[in-house]
Design an enzyme around this catalytic site. Structure first.
Site, mmCIF file in Angstrom:
data_model
loop_
_atom_site.group_PDB
_atom_site.id
_atom_site.type_symbol
_atom_site.label_atom_id
_atom_site.label_comp_id
_atom_site.label_asym_id
_atom_site.label_seq_id
_atom_site.Cartn_x
_atom_site.Cartn_y
_atom_site.Cartn_z
ATOM 1 N N SER A 75 19.431 45.441 42.138
ATOM 2 C CA SER A 75 20.277 46.344 42.905
ATOM 3 C C SER A 75 19.439 47.463 43.487
ATOM 4 C CB SER A 75 21.355 46.930 41.983
ATOM 5 O OG SER A 75 21.876 48.110 42.553
ATOM 6 N N ALA B 167 32.171 58.487 42.801
ATOM 7 C CA ALA B 167 33.110 59.205 43.666
ATOM 8 C C ALA B 167 34.539 58.704 43.512
ATOM 9 C CB ALA B 167 32.674 59.092 45.121
ATOM 10 N N GLY B 168 34.750 57.781 42.560
ATOM 11 C CA GLY B 168 36.109 57.298 42.323
ATOM 12 C C GLY B 168 36.622 56.429 43.460
ATOM 13 N N GLU C 80 36.026 43.366 34.359
ATOM 14 C CA GLU C 80 35.998 44.817 34.118
ATOM 15 C C GLU C 80 36.585 45.162 32.741
ATOM 16 O OE1 GLU C 80 36.100 47.292 37.218
ATOM 17 O OE2 GLU C 80 36.201 49.036 35.926
ATOM 18 N N ASP D 16 42.346 48.235 41.836
ATOM 19 C CA ASP D 16 41.098 48.304 42.603
ATOM 20 C C ASP D 16 40.639 46.918 43.059
ATOM 21 O OD1 ASP D 16 41.399 50.904 41.840
ATOM 22 O OD2 ASP D 16 39.783 50.885 40.369
HETATM 23 C C1 GLA Z 1 41.304 53.716 38.229
HETATM 24 C C2 GLA Z 1 41.673 52.334 37.717
HETATM 25 C C3 GLA Z 1 42.922 51.810 38.401
HETATM 26 C C4 GLA Z 1 44.044 52.830 38.364
HETATM 27 C C5 GLA Z 1 43.545 54.197 38.801
HETATM 28 C C6 GLA Z 1 44.589 55.265 38.653
HETATM 29 O O1 GLA Z 1 40.915 53.637 39.568
HETATM 30 O O2 GLA Z 1 40.612 51.442 37.937
HETATM 31 O O3 GLA Z 1 43.310 50.599 37.801
HETATM 32 O O4 GLA Z 1 44.645 52.894 37.099
HETATM 33 O O5 GLA Z 1 42.398 54.598 38.086
HETATM 34 O O6 GLA Z 1 45.641 55.012 39.507
#
Ligand code: GLA
Length: 385
Positions: free
Chosen positions: A64, A120-121, A157, A169
């Site tokens: 990576s 960064a979510g 995951e 996600d």
């Molecule tokens: C993270 C998790 C998701 C979800 C969000 C909150 O991104 O991966 O599955 O629970 O938090 O909505």
């Protein structure tokens, strides 16, 4: 294409193909997915790219650009949770979950690159899983429907990497469509594409990476899940999705559980309200109303679900002061990004909002935030080869 050049540099020769899986932002519905509720994410233009080619032998060879250490070798026989740690657990977990579902994974070399800011979510781990899933299934000639790939990536995951997330996600990365948000019922797994093109209505979407790093594995996320399950148990319902009106949460005597349940109920409602607004494009105030709901959701995440963080609260406040129609933290919380609904580029654009947020961070002595324009994009796909 950087993944392809990394592939050439590390492995020699050309990759057989390059696959891209996007990160996501979520318009509405946070911490609702694992409560069997509704979410409304959209895919980003940014994502994770995997350049890959088959190799003889039952092994994956992984590298990576973001993890410049050694190349990681993963044997496909005897692969089990716990055997691979660190970033390679995500691609290895996908191979494991594919095999567990009865699909024979080919030996392969994968070179990974990402243009998603880390921490960064914005779902860089789901994007890594989904890029790997597409690469491995294509190389192996495996015909696995997208909906099944979603559950395979999620197993990687949850069970292999050990991060207890919901299904939002991976669904976003594999199922979203450009110009749309994805309405997902996390109980039935039914999906529908909701037209979502803010530019048409003179609006834009701005992501603000607050630079407070977000980690899901640190326990708070799991604690919220447990609290929601406990609240549902005390209410005598299968999950918080089954709450039918807010007053029912009053019977919870524990104030923390009551707040958690209130958030899940109200955020599920907000998803449905946003969908109704988007499906009624004739309204003159669609985006103002969506903005109002975004800010309302932030208050709920901050005060009832208690997953916001100081930089997110400051970014929301400054964005609103700078002219945003609404803003909220997105994702799991405790770090990551804020999504703001801003005037479109043809109007004032996001400049005043950016200036207000930058100024608010500077005044507090925080690292400057990073801004990304978010445009609802397509889901994972092969981009060359
Ligand atoms: C993270 C998790 C998701 C979800 C969000 C909150 O991104 O991966 O599955 O629970 O938090 O909505």
């Amino acid at each position: 294409m950087k993944a392809a050049s990394l592939f050439r540099a590390r492995f020699g020769g050309e990759p057989d193909g390059v696959w891209l899986a996007p990160g996501r932002a979520n318009l509405m519905g946070e911490h609702t997915d694992y409560n069997d509720g509704f979410v409304l994410p959209f895919a980003l233009g940014q994502g994770v790219t995997a350049a890959a080619a088959g190799q003889t032998g039952r092994r994956l060879t992984l590298c990576s650009r973001q993890e410049p250490g050694d190349v990681v070798e993963v044997g496909l026989d005897g692969l089990a949770p716990g055997l691979v740690t660190g970033w390679a657990a995500y691609p290895a977990g996908v191979a494991w979950a594919l095999e567990a579902a009865g699909h024979r994974v080919p030996g392969a070399c994968l070179a990974i690159d990402s243009d998603l800011p880390a921490g960064a979510g914005l779902s860089s781990s789901a994007a890594l899983e989904c890029a790997t899933a597409l690469a491995l299934t294509s190389l192996g000639g495996l015909d696995v429907p997208r909906a099944e790939l979603v559950t395979i990536a999620r197993r990687a995951e949850n069970e292999f990497a050990g991060v207890p997330t919901g299904i939002m996600d991976q669904s976003a990365s594999l199922l979203c469509r450009a110009g749309h948000a994805l309405l997902l019922d996390c109980r039935s797994l039914e999906t529908s594409q909701v037209p979502f093109d803010p530019a048409v209505a003179g609006a834009g979407l701005l992501l603000i990476n607050t630079r407070a790093r977000h980690e899901l594995a640190d326990g708070e996320y799991g604690r919220r899940r447990a609290e929601c399950e406990e609240a549902a148990r005390r209410l005598g319902i299968p999950s918080l999705r089954d709450l039918t009106n807010l007053a029912d949460t009053d019977s919870l005597t524990d104030p923390v559980l009551r707040r958690r349940a209130r958030h899940v109920f109200s955020d599920n409602q907000r998803v449905l309200e946003v969908v109704a607004l988007l499906r009624d494009p004739g309204r003159p105030d669609t985006y103002r109303e969506i903005g109002r709901l975004l800010t309302q959701a932030h208050v709920s995440l901050r005060d009832d679900f208690e997953v916001s963080w100081p930089e997110a609260d400051a970014a929301v406040e400054a964005a609103l002061a700078g002219g945003a129609a609404g803003a909220r933290m997105i994702g799991g919380g405790f770090g990551g990004s804020v999504l703001a609904l801003v005037p479109a580029a043809s109007d004032q654009g996001s400049g005043p909002v950016r200036d207000a947020v930058t100024g608010a961070f500077a005044r507090r002595g925080w690292t400057a935030p990073e801004f990304l324009d978010a445009i609802p994009a397509d889901s994972a796909r092969q981009v060359s080869g």
